[in-house]
Design an enzyme around this catalytic site. Sequence first.
Site, short mmCIF file in Angstrom:
data_model
loop_
_atom_site.label_atom_id
_atom_site.label_comp_id
_atom_site.label_asym_id
_atom_site.label_seq_id
_atom_site.Cartn_x
_atom_site.Cartn_y
_atom_site.Cartn_z
N ASP A 44 0.97 33.16 -20.40
CA ASP A 44 0.08 31.96 -20.89
C ASP A 44 1.12 31.10 -19.89
O ASP A 44 1.92 30.59 -20.41
CB ASP A 44 -0.20 31.61 -21.65
CG ASP A 44 -1.85 30.15 -22.05
OD1 ASP A 44 -2.05 29.85 -21.40
OD2 ASP A 44 -1.28 29.77 -23.01
N ASP A 139 -4.86 31.04 -15.33
CA ASP A 139 -3.41 30.98 -16.19
C ASP A 139 -3.44 31.62 -17.09
O ASP A 139 -2.11 31.71 -17.68
CB ASP A 139 -3.20 29.58 -16.58
CG ASP A 139 -4.57 29.46 -17.37
OD1 ASP A 139 -5.48 30.39 -18.15
OD2 ASP A 139 -4.28 27.76 -18.16
N GLU A 140 -3.96 32.69 -17.42
CA GLU A 140 -3.70 34.32 -18.80
C GLU A 140 -3.81 35.21 -17.27
O GLU A 140 -4.75 35.70 -17.18
CB GLU A 140 -4.41 34.12 -19.54
CG GLU A 140 -4.04 32.41 -20.37
CD GLU A 140 -4.86 33.68 -21.84
OE1 GLU A 140 -4.52 32.61 -23.22
OE2 GLU A 140 -6.19 32.79 -21.57
#
Length: 451
Positions: A44, A139-140
């Site tokens: 993350d 973003d993950e």
Amino acid sequence: MKEEFPQTAAPAPGNRPSRPPAGEAPARPLPLEPWEGSAILLVDLDAFFASVEQLDHPAWRGKPVIVGGDADKHGVVSTASYEARPYGVRSAMPSSTARRLCPDAIWTHGRFDRYREVSNAIMAILRSETPHVQQVSIDEAFLDVTPTVVNREHPVRVAQRIQRRVEELGVTCSIGAGTSKTIAKIASDMDKPRGLTVVYPGSERDFLAPLPVRVMSGIGASAEEKLKSRGIRTLGQLADADLRMLERVFGKLGRVMHVRANGGDDAPVEQDDAVKSVSNEMTFATDLTRREDVEAAIATMAAKVGRRLRRKGLRGRTLALRVKFDDLSVRSVQRQLPRPSDDELAYTPLLYAMVDEVWRPGTPLRLIGVGMSGFSEEGVVQESLFDVAEAAPSADDVEPVVRDERKRRGLIEATDLVKDRFGEAAVRFGHELRNEENTTGSSSKNPADYK
């Protein structure tokens, strides 16, 4: 680095790794416990949009930075830097609230192309570590780093290396490591920023037991209230709850929640090409009340979805429309198409008919979203993209924008070619210009946008 001393969520007595005092060089990494079985990481990126802005604007480093829409135009916060969070600023918060809480913050609408560029570089790092990567947003990403006969490297060492390599690009990440996607996701939120939380095989139940039920993916506000009304507030209580009661209240989800609360979850890390939906939505600075404005917004969203479908080589059968009103209530409707489509000139008129199911002229609309799913084999109906119950009117009653299919495809292909060569703004239609100045400036983390 901080990550040289991995935290263990459920360590054996006397075996909790420590970190050196600030300013001291890290000692040699402590020995790691053996890892047997599956190993999943959730990477993350920390306050990603804001971190990229601070990377590109050195003068902003160490200062509160907010990426989001305008406070006086219904904007929302996309990302707040960690310097802004002590003031109470959070993602998805109304920009007006964030401005009141942190009046001295640096504000920016964001630059999605730049975020995507940095994200792609990070995802390339992850894929160089393992081919088993599932990117779930810009973003993950989940990674399967299960030790094999050929590669016995410890999953924690892989996570530590990923953190070092990501930091070399100028941003940081937090990582959760566990035996399942559920454990890894929850663990990734435990220590931010630059944290590494490890839940070793066999310690899942002890790790989960004290946590509130809401931390588990799939348990929203409604499910949380139903569980609380039955005296279930923690994942440990959920794990001990009567399975038949959970199935009676939640159906199939009840069994899934029970299994996950007990530390079980065999959901695989899917390959990135397993796209389940493509969607786009727009929030308006000034609420829409006139039909011509609503149809213009629908056409704009439909065209963006169609272009993304074609770029991914996808055609979908399930068309969905979502609207949000000025009181923040949401209504959705969907329709099964007679054949898979990536042609907005064919399905946009159907969206115009669908909007009559959820909206009447004069009622203020704050957001409109269009989505396409159902990329499975023909004849198989995929679950609703927007969790709706009723279908729209029949497509047989709706004429495409251009009736001749060859002419439609020719127009679409020509438009795509121009945009591929000269950029998305090279070809603009009237409906796109109509609401161009009526957006909030908020940046999106829509999974459909990250590739």
